[in-house]
Design an enzyme around this catalytic site. Structure first.
Site, PDB file in Angstrom:
ATOM      1  CE  LYS A  83     -25.439  11.451 -34.676  1.00  0.00           C
ATOM      2  NZ  LYS A  83     -24.374  12.560 -35.050  1.00  0.00           N
ATOM      3  CE1 TYR A 136     -30.809  18.846 -36.870  1.00  0.00           C
ATOM      4  CE2 TYR A 136     -32.277  20.006 -35.053  1.00  0.00           C
ATOM      5  CZ  TYR A 136     -31.331  18.823 -35.440  1.00  0.00           C
ATOM      6  OH  TYR A 136     -31.168  17.516 -34.735  1.00  0.00           O
ATOM      7  CE1 TYR A 142     -29.319  15.366 -38.132  1.00  0.00           C
ATOM      8  CE2 TYR A 142     -31.141  14.438 -36.853  1.00  0.00           C
ATOM      9  CZ  TYR A 142     -30.023  15.211 -36.903  1.00  0.00           C
ATOM     10  OH  TYR A 142     -29.702  15.672 -35.859  1.00  0.00           O
TER      11      TYR A 142
END
Ligand code: PLP
Length: 339
Positions: free
Chosen positions: A49, A260, A286
């Site tokens: 990010k 998730y 992830y």
């Protein structure tokens, strides 16, 4: 192509290193596996990010904002990096997080607090469904608010990964190496859309495979449609004007598991194996999923030994601490509840 005309606030230590995972390749008896270390982008424990935030914070400052808002899960890496970026830029930061306050903050949530962010709890909504309400309230109090979408995935943020692909192509040219396949974790899409646009801009001709970490309800073809729209908007913003179709996006949904943030056996194995063989940390949500997928594909012979594959490490390490129980035996959900 140059993107120097776009507002950008420097946050990352670039270029991030590329190096081979020799012991892993040997162990799997498979292809040469390289890694691009975007876990080492440098801002408050790093991650993908930070590249997006260089452009998002640049845009916020250019527009005169004094406050940023974004959203994510309790253990959002995006929110932690946004909090750090805002601190660095002197902006107030508000985070709209899914879940409810835990007894003791840990992992990314602990860091959000240290980095000075204000947290607004959103219950079952982790994708910024109530961000607009928070923005309205803050504007009512006179703040100049810049809203960063979930995952930083709009055309402004995705530009960070167009630039990243340019950086990677230069590194490969210097090493006189070619890569057949890039594998990474995909969720809100800015990384994948940016890489695909960047591949067009800088002439990368290998395959680009996103491993989905989200529930399949958001899966094909909806996600590919979102990626295509995001790529088109990004391409237009940077003046490339390339056309993109859903076929440009290769997403594998087979490794979502129970959904998730739910740590399964495959992630646990991948995290443990990488730590023991390469001294490299993956995360439970992830990169553990993406590396678990890559290892599985290699073991099943889907990626032959003559290939060169690059694992794009997108960060996420701080979440490890919120999954202590799961990593040592049980199953931990992303909000910290044990099942
Ligand atoms: C560690 C990590 N990897 C991958 C991703 C997925 O990137 P994107 O949201 O751009 O698809 C995220 C998103 O939060 C992340 O935190």
């Amino acid at each position: 192509m140059t993107l120097d005309h776009l507002p950008r606030f420097p946050l990352a230590s670039l270029p991030t290193p590329v190096h081979p995972l020799e012991r892993l390749s040997l162990l799997l008896g498979g292809p040469l596996v390289l890694v691009k270390r975007d876990d080492l982008t440098g801002l408050a424990l790093g991650g993908n990010k930070t590249r997006k935030l260089e452009f998002l914070i640049g845009d916020a400052l250019a527009g005169g904002a004094d406050t940023v808002i974004t959203a994510g899960a309790t253990q959002s890496n995006h929110c932690r990096q946004t909090a750090a970026a805002a601190a660095r830029a002197g902006l107030q930061c508000h985070l709209v997080l899914g879940g409810s306050p835990p007894e003791a903050p840990t992992g990314n949530l602990l860091l959000d607090g240290l980095l000075g962010a204000s947290v607004h709890w959103a219950g079952p909504d982790r994708r910024g469904e109530t961000m607009t309400d928070v923005a309205v309230e803050l504007r009512g109090r006179g703040r100049k608010v810049y809203v960063i979408p979930y995952g930083g995935s709009n055309e402004v943020g995705a530009t960070g990964y167009v630039v990243a692909m340019g950086e990677f192509c230069r590194q490969m040219a210097e090493r006189e190496q070619t890569v057949d396949l890039i594998v990474f974790a995909t969720s809100s899409g800015g990384t994948q859309a940016g890489l695909v646009v960047g591949a067009r801009a800088f002439g990368f001709s290998g395959q680009i495979l996103g491993i989905s970490v989200d529930k399949v309800e958001r899966g094909a073809p909806t996600y590919e449609r979102e990626l295509t729209a995001l790529a088109a908007a990004t391409s237009e913003r940077i003046g490339l004007g390339a056309r993109h179709g859903e076929d440009d996006f290769w997403v594998d949904y087979d490794y979502v598991g129970d959904g998730y943030g739910i740590l399964m056996e495959r992630e646990r194995d991948a995290i443990g194996l990488m730590a023991r063989t390469e001294g490299m940390l993956l995360d439970p949500v992830y990169t553990g999923k993406a590396m678990g997928a890559l290892m599985d594909m290699i073991r099943r012979g889907l990626i032959g030994p003559s290939k060169t594959v690059l694992f794009w490490h997108t960060g996420g390490g701080p979440a490890l601490f919120a999954y202590a129980e799961g990593l040592t035996g049980g199953i931990t959900r992303h909000n910290g509840a044990r099942t």
